[in-house]
Design an enzyme around this catalytic site. Structure first.
Site, mmCIF file in Angstrom:
data_model
loop_
_atom_site.group_PDB
_atom_site.id
_atom_site.type_symbol
_atom_site.label_atom_id
_atom_site.label_comp_id
_atom_site.label_asym_id
_atom_site.label_seq_id
_atom_site.Cartn_x
_atom_site.Cartn_y
_atom_site.Cartn_z
ATOM 1 N N HIS A 263 0.846 -1.201 0.000
ATOM 2 C CA HIS A 263 0.000 0.000 0.000
ATOM 3 C C HIS A 263 0.879 1.248 0.000
ATOM 4 O O HIS A 263 1.964 1.278 0.563
ATOM 5 C CB HIS A 263 -0.901 0.012 1.233
ATOM 6 C CG HIS A 263 -1.941 -1.056 1.232
ATOM 7 N ND1 HIS A 263 -3.045 -1.015 0.404
ATOM 8 C CD2 HIS A 263 -2.054 -2.205 1.939
ATOM 9 C CE1 HIS A 263 -3.794 -2.081 0.608
ATOM 10 N NE2 HIS A 263 -3.216 -2.823 1.534
ATOM 11 N N ARG B 214 17.878 -8.766 8.917
ATOM 12 C CA ARG B 214 19.293 -8.469 8.643
ATOM 13 C C ARG B 214 20.063 -9.784 8.677
ATOM 14 O O ARG B 214 19.635 -10.769 9.286
ATOM 15 C CB ARG B 214 19.859 -7.496 9.677
ATOM 16 C CG ARG B 214 19.828 -8.026 11.091
ATOM 17 C CD ARG B 214 20.347 -7.000 12.088
ATOM 18 N NE ARG B 214 20.363 -7.538 13.446
ATOM 19 C CZ ARG B 214 21.366 -8.227 13.954
ATOM 20 N NH1 ARG B 214 22.455 -8.463 13.228
ATOM 21 N NH2 ARG B 214 21.316 -8.687 15.189
#
Length: 283
Positions: free
Chosen positions: A145, A212
């Site tokens: 979105h 990460r």
């Protein structure tokens, strides 16, 4: 105190309806048998696609019943020997009945497993490489979105779309989210609950939100940081499936003896042949 009834402290035994219990057990078995039949009959394969007409569907691939939401199937290509779990959503395009052009939008390689309740939303190109394993409730989307206009509801603003690519041999943990534009290399581990965006190198382990790299393998340095547990010992060459089934019945003492007898690949079969447990030879 009313003394007309049973003596104080005496429990009135409950009436046992044996016939009702028997009928309940019978009904339960019938329901379970009926549901197993529905699962077998309702599953989708290349030989029995039902109402679905995928652009391609390889041999041995199966979508488990009950199905999730599936639309845009002419632009969905599924490889061979894939397992698509129950309630898995596979969509191509923003909505059903769109013409998405001549090329496939969602490509799934051979030997892919998509865990129960996972979603793969391909409004633009999504590619999943061969031999990828997804835990349950993984969410992969090529659409996000946008909220650029502060005066318009977010749901009414035109979304952003970016291709997603997941390399071969990856393991995607339970509840992971793969966002638009993600490019995941080969043999990557995505930890449970991780939220992945951007590029992930080959042979890496990623975790967190946003994800990460927490560990990576290179030819020069191996795994960094080093693995905390030793690698599993491979099954010796020459061991048959029948022998492996027999090993499941061994007690701890016999298993310890087997471990002491274990030798490098090629000698396991001859060692197993002489192993005896509880008066019977191993297969």
């Amino acid at each position: 105190m009313d003394t007309a009834g049973p003596e104080y402290g005496e429990r009135v035994p409950k009436r046992k309806n044996t016939f009702s219990s028997w009928r309940r057990r019978l009904a339960q078995r019938a329901v379970h048998a009926g549901w197993a039949w529905a699962q077998r009959t309702g599953s989708v394969t290349a030989e029995h696609p039902g109402r679905l007409r995928f652009g391609a569907m390889g041999t041995g691939t199966r979508l488990a019943f009950p199905l999730g939401t599936v639309f845009g199937e002419p632009w969905i290509h599924l490889g061979a020997h894939c397992i698509i779990g129950e309630q898995v959503t596979l969509t191509a395009g923003l909505m059903p009945d769109l013409d998405l052009g001549p090329e496939p939008i969602l490509r799934v390689g051979d030997g892919v497993v998509l865990g129960r309740g996972s979603h793969v939303i391909a409004d633009t190109t999504v590619t999943i490489g061969s031999d990828c394993y997804f835990g349950p409730y993984v969410y992969v989307t090529s659409t996000n979105h946008s909220y650029d206009d502060p005066h318009q509801p977010i749901g009414r603003q035109w979304p952003r779309m970016e291709p997603v690519e997941i390399g071969p041999g990856c393991w995607i943990g339970t509840g992971a989210v793969i966002l638009p534009g993600a490019r995941i290399g080969r043999n990557v581990v995505v930890a449970a609950g991780a939220v992945v965006r951007g590029e992930v190198p080959d042979h890496a382990v990623v975790a967190g939100a946003p994800a990460r790299v927490v560990r990576r393998w290179t030819a020069a340095g191996g795994w960094q940081p080093p693995l905390r547990t030793p690698a599993p010992v491979p099954i010796p060459e020459g061991v048959t499936p029948e022998q492996l089934l027999a090993l499941a019945d061994l007690d701890e003492e016999s298993a310890a003896r087997l471990a002491r007898l274990a030798e490098p690949a090629g000698e396991g079969d001859s060692r197993l042949a002489g192993l005896e447990t509880e008066g019977r030879p191993a297969p």
